[in-house]
Design a protein around this motif. Structure first.
Motif, short mmCIF file in Angstrom:
data_model
loop_
_atom_site.label_atom_id
_atom_site.label_comp_id
_atom_site.label_asym_id
_atom_site.label_seq_id
_atom_site.Cartn_x
_atom_site.Cartn_y
_atom_site.Cartn_z
N UNK A 22 0.83 -1.19 0.00
CA UNK A 22 0.00 0.00 0.00
C UNK A 22 0.87 1.25 0.00
N UNK A 23 0.34 2.33 -0.57
CA UNK A 23 1.08 3.59 -0.57
C UNK A 23 0.98 4.22 0.81
N UNK A 24 1.83 5.19 1.08
CA UNK A 24 1.81 5.86 2.38
C UNK A 24 0.48 6.56 2.62
N UNK A 25 -0.12 7.12 1.60
CA UNK A 25 -1.43 7.76 1.74
C UNK A 25 -2.51 6.75 2.10
N UNK A 26 -2.47 5.59 1.47
CA UNK A 26 -3.45 4.55 1.77
C UNK A 26 -3.27 4.03 3.19
N UNK A 27 -2.02 3.84 3.60
CA UNK A 27 -1.75 3.37 4.97
C UNK A 27 -2.24 4.39 5.97
N UNK A 28 -1.97 5.67 5.72
CA UNK A 28 -2.40 6.74 6.63
C UNK A 28 -3.91 6.74 6.79
N UNK A 29 -4.64 6.55 5.70
CA UNK A 29 -6.10 6.53 5.77
C UNK A 29 -6.60 5.32 6.57
N UNK A 30 -5.93 4.18 6.43
CA UNK A 30 -6.35 2.97 7.15
C UNK A 30 -6.07 3.07 8.65
N UNK A 31 -4.89 3.63 8.99
CA UNK A 31 -4.49 3.68 10.40
C UNK A 31 -5.10 4.89 11.12
N UNK A 32 -5.33 5.98 10.38
CA UNK A 32 -5.90 7.18 10.99
C UNK A 32 -4.85 8.18 11.44
N UNK A 33 -3.73 8.25 10.72
CA UNK A 33 -2.68 9.23 11.01
C UNK A 33 -2.36 9.95 9.70
N UNK A 34 -1.46 10.92 9.77
CA UNK A 34 -1.09 11.65 8.57
C UNK A 34 -0.11 10.84 7.72
N UNK A 35 -0.04 11.20 6.46
CA UNK A 35 0.89 10.55 5.54
C UNK A 35 2.32 10.76 6.01
N UNK A 36 2.62 11.98 6.48
CA UNK A 36 3.98 12.25 6.95
C UNK A 36 4.33 11.41 8.18
N UNK A 37 3.35 11.14 9.04
CA UNK A 37 3.60 10.29 10.20
C UNK A 37 3.96 8.87 9.75
N UNK A 38 3.26 8.40 8.72
CA UNK A 38 3.55 7.07 8.18
C UNK A 38 4.94 7.04 7.58
N UNK A 39 5.29 8.05 6.80
CA UNK A 39 6.62 8.09 6.17
C UNK A 39 7.71 8.10 7.24
N UNK A 40 7.52 8.92 8.27
CA UNK A 40 8.51 9.00 9.34
C UNK A 40 8.67 7.69 10.08
N UNK A 41 7.55 7.02 10.38
CA UNK A 41 7.62 5.75 11.12
C UNK A 41 8.26 4.66 10.27
N UNK A 42 7.93 4.64 8.98
CA UNK A 42 8.56 3.66 8.08
C UNK A 42 10.07 3.87 8.07
N UNK A 43 10.46 5.13 8.02
CA UNK A 43 11.90 5.45 8.01
C UNK A 43 12.56 5.03 9.33
N UNK A 44 11.93 5.35 10.45
CA UNK A 44 12.51 5.02 11.76
C UNK A 44 12.58 3.51 11.99
#
Length: 157
Positions: A22-44
């Protein structure tokens, strides 16, 4: 974002969605956080999207062969290799005859957008655009493209 945003359950969901592709935008919508939060967590977490190499290039195969879809630099290199735009020889730009000068209101798709003005009037009274036929996919005619863009530098041996 609160400190409790990334619960162990959400991290597990994130990892599953990344593996699923899934794309970061799709993941963000599923989890209920921002796209940037998803990108940051994936990176960390050191995760990377699971996409086969070149997946984006394969999604639109005609784009690679269409010179209008290429970047301006690639288009110019194609034109230089075809001889449509000869690289400058270093003798300085030559004057281009604007056979069809036009105003901003008359400027249409496919016309050269090089500004031409009479410097003796301060450049404002007789301001027009070249209006010659533009090179397909560029903003300028052949003569003005020679003036606007330089040929790629040749590598020294």
């Amino acid at each position: 974002m609160s400190i409790d945003t990334w619960t162990p359950e959400r991290v597990e969901q994130l990892q599953g969605f990344v593996v699923a592709g899934l794309s970061c935008s799709q993941i963000a919508a599923q989890i209920g956080v921002t796209r940037n939060a998803v990108i940051g967590k994936i990176h960390r977490l050191g995760l990377s999207p699971v996409r086969p190499p070149g997946a984006m290039a394969r999604s639109c195969p005609s784009r690679a062969r269409d010179p209008r879809a290429a970047s301006p630099r690639k288009r110019l290199r194609l034109l230089w290799s075809d001889g449509a735009v000869a690289p400058e020889t270093g003798a300085g730009p030559t004057a281009v005859e604007s056979a069809q000068p036009c105003s901003l209101l008359d400027l249409a798709q496919g016309k050269c957008r090089w500004p031409v003005s009479d410097a003796s009037n301060g450049g404002t009274a007789d301001f027009v655009f070249c209006g010659n036929a533009a090179i397909d996919g560029l903003s300028y005619c052949t003569g003005h493209a020679r003036m606007a863009y330089r040929a790629p530098a040749r590598r020294r041996a």
